[in-house]
Scaffold this motif. Structure first.
Motif, PDB file in Angstrom:
ATOM      1  N   GLU A 496     -13.280  83.199  46.014  1.00 40.61           N
ATOM      2  CA  GLU A 496     -12.669  84.443  46.459  1.00 40.61           C
ATOM      3  C   GLU A 496     -12.474  85.372  45.261  1.00 40.61           C
ATOM      4  O   GLU A 496     -12.312  84.915  44.124  1.00 40.61           O
ATOM      5  CB  GLU A 496     -11.309  84.160  47.104  1.00 40.61           C
ATOM      6  N   PRO A 497     -12.461  86.692  45.458  1.00 39.22           N
ATOM      7  CA  PRO A 497     -12.247  87.629  44.352  1.00 39.22           C
ATOM      8  C   PRO A 497     -10.921  87.359  43.641  1.00 39.22           C
ATOM      9  O   PRO A 497      -9.865  87.257  44.280  1.00 39.22           O
ATOM     10  CB  PRO A 497     -12.226  88.997  45.046  1.00 39.22           C
ATOM     11  N   GLY A 498     -10.972  87.222  42.342  1.00 37.13           N
ATOM     12  CA  GLY A 498      -9.787  86.978  41.534  1.00 37.13           C
ATOM     13  C   GLY A 498      -9.431  85.522  41.360  1.00 37.13           C
ATOM     14  O   GLY A 498      -8.598  85.175  40.514  1.00 37.13           O
ATOM     15  N   GLU A 499     -10.053  84.621  42.148  1.00 34.56           N
ATOM     16  CA  GLU A 499      -9.702  83.205  42.100  1.00 34.56           C
ATOM     17  C   GLU A 499     -10.158  82.554  40.785  1.00 34.56           C
ATOM     18  O   GLU A 499      -9.407  81.808  40.157  1.00 34.56           O
ATOM     19  CB  GLU A 499     -10.322  82.477  43.295  1.00 34.56           C
ATOM     20  N   VAL A 500     -11.382  82.868  40.352  1.00 34.38           N
ATOM     21  CA  VAL A 500     -11.886  82.312  39.094  1.00 34.38           C
ATOM     22  C   VAL A 500     -11.043  82.806  37.924  1.00 34.38           C
ATOM     23  O   VAL A 500     -10.744  82.050  36.987  1.00 34.38           O
ATOM     24  CB  VAL A 500     -13.366  82.689  38.898  1.00 34.38           C
ATOM     25  N   VAL A 501     -10.633  84.063  37.963  1.00 30.60           N
ATOM     26  CA  VAL A 501      -9.809  84.620  36.891  1.00 30.60           C
ATOM     27  C   VAL A 501      -8.469  83.901  36.809  1.00 30.60           C
ATOM     28  O   VAL A 501      -7.976  83.592  35.712  1.00 30.60           O
ATOM     29  CB  VAL A 501      -9.600  86.134  37.099  1.00 30.60           C
ATOM     30  N   ALA A 502      -7.860  83.602  37.963  1.00 28.26           N
ATOM     31  CA  ALA A 502      -6.576  82.894  37.965  1.00 28.26           C
ATOM     32  C   ALA A 502      -6.703  81.517  37.317  1.00 28.26           C
ATOM     33  O   ALA A 502      -5.869  81.129  36.490  1.00 28.26           O
ATOM     34  CB  ALA A 502      -6.058  82.767  39.399  1.00 28.26           C
ATOM     35  N   PHE A 503      -7.752  80.775  37.670  1.00 27.58           N
ATOM     36  CA  PHE A 503      -7.971  79.466  37.039  1.00 27.58           C
ATOM     37  C   PHE A 503      -8.284  79.621  35.550  1.00 27.58           C
ATOM     38  O   PHE A 503      -7.867  78.793  34.726  1.00 27.58           O
ATOM     39  CB  PHE A 503      -9.113  78.730  37.752  1.00 27.58           C
ATOM     40  N   SER A 504      -8.997  80.671  35.193  1.00 24.40           N
ATOM     41  CA  SER A 504      -9.339  80.892  33.782  1.00 24.40           C
ATOM     42  C   SER A 504      -8.107  81.226  32.952  1.00 24.40           C
ATOM     43  O   SER A 504      -8.002  80.814  31.793  1.00 24.40           O
ATOM     44  CB  SER A 504     -10.367  82.019  33.664  1.00 24.40           C
ATOM     45  N   VAL A 505      -7.163  81.973  33.534  1.00 24.82           N
ATOM     46  CA  VAL A 505      -5.914  82.267  32.823  1.00 24.82           C
ATOM     47  C   VAL A 505      -5.132  80.974  32.582  1.00 24.82           C
ATOM     48  O   VAL A 505      -4.559  80.766  31.494  1.00 24.82           O
ATOM     49  CB  VAL A 505      -5.067  83.283  33.620  1.00 24.82           C
ATOM     50  N   LEU A 506      -5.108  80.089  33.587  1.00 21.66           N
ATOM     51  CA  LEU A 506      -4.460  78.790  33.403  1.00 21.66           C
ATOM     52  C   LEU A 506      -5.147  78.000  32.290  1.00 21.66           C
ATOM     53  O   LEU A 506      -4.484  77.409  31.426  1.00 21.66           O
ATOM     54  CB  LEU A 506      -4.493  78.011  34.717  1.00 21.66           C
ATOM     55  N   ALA A 507      -6.492  77.991  32.283  1.00 18.75           N
ATOM     56  CA  ALA A 507      -7.234  77.303  31.223  1.00 18.75           C
ATOM     57  C   ALA A 507      -6.977  77.949  29.871  1.00 18.75           C
ATOM     58  O   ALA A 507      -6.898  77.255  28.838  1.00 18.75           O
ATOM     59  CB  ALA A 507      -8.727  77.321  31.543  1.00 18.75           C
ATOM     60  N   LEU A 508      -6.813  79.263  29.859  1.00 21.61           N
ATOM     61  CA  LEU A 508      -6.505  79.979  28.622  1.00 21.61           C
ATOM     62  C   LEU A 508      -5.168  79.529  28.045  1.00 21.61           C
ATOM     63  O   LEU A 508      -5.032  79.313  26.831  1.00 21.61           O
ATOM     64  CB  LEU A 508      -6.497  81.479  28.908  1.00 21.61           C
ATOM     65  N   MET A 509      -4.168  79.379  28.907  1.00 21.43           N
ATOM     66  CA  MET A 509      -2.842  78.931  28.463  1.00 21.43           C
ATOM     67  C   MET A 509      -2.906  77.498  27.929  1.00 21.43           C
ATOM     68  O   MET A 509      -2.353  77.190  26.864  1.00 21.43           O
ATOM     69  CB  MET A 509      -1.853  79.013  29.626  1.00 21.43           C
TER      70      MET A 509
END
Length: 616
Positions: A496-509
């Protein structure tokens, strides 16, 4: 499986409640508070929040114990690092002009429970910060009178000998906080004018220090005879940067005051830039003057600037500096007392904190109950806690708030735009709307009619080609950019739009925490071999960069009229890494105290806040 699904449904709904986002009203300027602050008002609030005890105490401490004359570089690097966080606060303050600062920003973009945790820690930050400045204020004044106040209190009133508690009750610090609380309760205009008066006096004294100090400057104090410009080397400069970073934490008062700004879209970013620029310039120039006036190794950490003038034979100048330091610390006190009740008010208005604190006085247009209660609690902390214990507790809440605000910027930038209530109402009023065909629909219809190669005119052909180019250049927010679709579409195209970004932010943290932990603890506490240390740094560093890359290949929201952080996600990502690195540099005792405070916060949230929300 069906029974399991039914049984798990309440738990799923509960988790959704914990992570639900705050929906803002269509009219962002609507508020029960009074919008009366200009850009100048906000800028002076920001300067008052940053230029206080740090300028008169921190400069001497870092110069003597950590960096030497290279404290100038420490303040420069710390100012640039603070600018990363300030960018994020400025964008949110302009886009979401509501009181609450980091709490509100996290609630809008990340979720409810995380917002409560950030708000709870910001409350701690302001309470501890105000109490610490009040302690420094009284200590500085007491040192001018040769510690007469302390000696009298210990001899005739009370003396304690307990761990984590001050040796004597600081009645002066508690008293000045109560007086400041009384004045702040009269309204934002009174608070603003008091801040103006103290800020102007403080800035005037800083100008005096610079002019007269440069006249007394002696370049020999930076020579190798006195130890050189950087006697502690690069490590000393970086260690000084970690300390100097906390001198700039007061700029978030601007974002916290955005709901009381006349034109927050323009005033908040401008005031943030002006105040941070003035504060950084003041710190760099004053530390230059200080280390040129007297040798850095002979500085008095408690009152370095006034003592430097005394030692050069200008005792009258030392008293002027002392007056400036008192005024500067007053502005920091006002800044903390101004911001804290507004964070509490925002949380109470959302139902996450006790509702009594959301009451606004109809005359003064400020949350008086929140001001009086938390001003009194701040005075109590200043009365019984030691300055060193207060300062250690201050840093961690600030850095955590900075981290979540930076992460929130990334999430919000790649989050699809939600349909506003006006759009919903307009569509419901017209049950059979006639949507305009999209570019792909136009092309499909043309293909079906067999007229793709036949155009009424050459301009029609150019127009259709231009529409096709635009459809390829720009896709929906949160989706893969068109040029990356052939390479990553098979792997990431189904999300879904924005879903990959949300997981990537978690991976970034996670990668930031892992990389910072290796850098901080790898050589000393863990005693890793060189090959293992290098391998872990490379692995976690690549994971950090890979997470940033995954975010970057997605479409951001279209440009809006308010201020936006440049180079997203790279600037917020750098801010996250820096903040987490500095958090891990704090002592274990600070983390233990922080864990206790978080536990108390969770009891408040699960015992009161979430049930009020669920009952709505």
């Amino acid at each position: 499986m069906e029974n399991c699904g039914r049984g798990c449904a309440p738990g799923v709904r509960f988790c959704q409640k914990l992570n639900r986002l705050k929906t803002l009203d269509d009219d962002m300027m609507a508020t029960s508070l009074k919008r009366c602050l200009s850009t100048v008002d906000l800028a002076l609030l920001g300067v008052g929040g940053m230029v206080g005890s740090g300028l008169y105490v921190l400069t001497g401490t870092v110069a003597k114990d950590t960096a030497g004359p290279a404290v100038v570089l420490s303040f420069l690097i710390a100012g640039i690092a603070s600018l990363l966080a300030a960018f994020c606060y400025a964008e949110f303050g302009a886009r979401v002009p509501k009181t609450g600062s980091a709490y509100m920003f996290t609630y809008v973009s990340v979720g409810e429970m995380w917002a409560f945790l950030i708000g709870w820690n910001v409350i701690l930050e302001y309470m501890i910060g105000g109490a610490a400045v009040a302690r420094a204020w009284s200590g500085y004044l007491d040192s001018i009178f040769n510690h007469t106040i302390q000696n009298f209190t210990e001899t005739h009133i009370m003396h304690w000998d307990m761990p984590f508690i001050a040796h004597y009750p600081d009645l002066l610090a508690a008293g000045v906080l109560l007086v400041a609380t009384f004045f702040i309760s009269f309204g934002v205009r009174v608070s603003s004018w008091l801040n103006h008066i103290f800020s102007v006096i403080s800035l005037g004294v800083i100008v005096f220090i610079l002019i007269f100090g440069f006249m007394l400057a002696d370049p020999a104090n930076w020579s190798m005879k006195e130890g050189g410009f950087a006697p502690f080397g690069v490590s000393g400069v970086l260690a000084g940067t970690a300390t100097c970073f906390y001198a700039f934490v007061g700029f978030d008062v601007i974002a916290a005051s955005s709901e009381e700004a006349k034109n927050p879209q323009k005033a908040v970013p401008a005031a943030t830039a002006i105040s941070l620029g003035l504060a950084t310039t003041a710190y760099i120039l004053v530390s230059t003057v200080l280390t040129l006036m007297v040798p850095w190794h002979s500085l008095d950490p408690n009152s370095a600037l006034s003592d430097a003038f005394f030692r050069r034979g200008y005792s009258w100048a030392g008293f002027i500096v002392a007056i400036g330091s008192i005024c500067a610390m007053n502005t920091v006190l006002l800044s903390n007392l101004f911001s804290l009740p507004r964070i509490v008010y925002a949380m109470s208005e959302d139902g996450l904190f006790f509702s009594v604190f959301s009451r606004v006085n109809p005359v003064t247009k400020v949350p008086v109950i929140a001001i009086l209660v938390f001003g009194s609690l701040m005075a109590l902390l200043a009365l019984i806690l030691d300055l060193e214990a207060l300062v250690q507790f201050l840093s961690i809440g600030t850095l955590l708030a900075y981290t979540f605000v930076a992460a929130s910027i990334i999430v919000l930038r790649y989050q699809p735009e939600k349909t506003s209530s006006k759009q919903v109402s307009s569509s419901s009023s017209n049950p059979n709307p006639e949507p305009s065909p999209t570019t792909s629909e136009v092309e499909t219809m043309a293909q079906q009619s067999g007229e793709l190669k036949e155009y009424e005119s050459f301009s029609d052909k150019l127009q259709l080609v231009e529409m096709q180019k635009k459809s390829k250049e720009r896709r929906a927010t949160g989706q893969l950019k068109a040029r990356w679709e052939p390479h990553l579409g098979r792997v990431l195209g189904d999300f879904e739009p924005g879903e990959v970004v949300a997981f990537s932010v978690l991976a970034l943290m996670v990668s930031s925490v892992s990389l910072s932990a290796v850098l901080v603890f790898g050589n000393n506490q863990l005693q890793l071999p060189v090959w293992s240390f290098s391998l872990l740094v490379v692995v976690f560093g690549l994971a950090f960069l890979f997470s940033l890359g995954l975010i970057w290949v997605h479409e951001q929201r279209p440009d809006i009229k308010t201020f936006q952080v440049p180079l997203v996600p790279f600037i917020p990502g750098a801010s996250i890494l820096l903040n987490i690195f500095l958090m891990l540099k704090l002592s274990a005792l600070t983390w233990i105290r922080f864990a206790i405070w978080l536990t108390v916060g969770m009891l408040v949230y699960f015992g009161y806040g979430i049930w009020c929300i669920l009952a709505q």
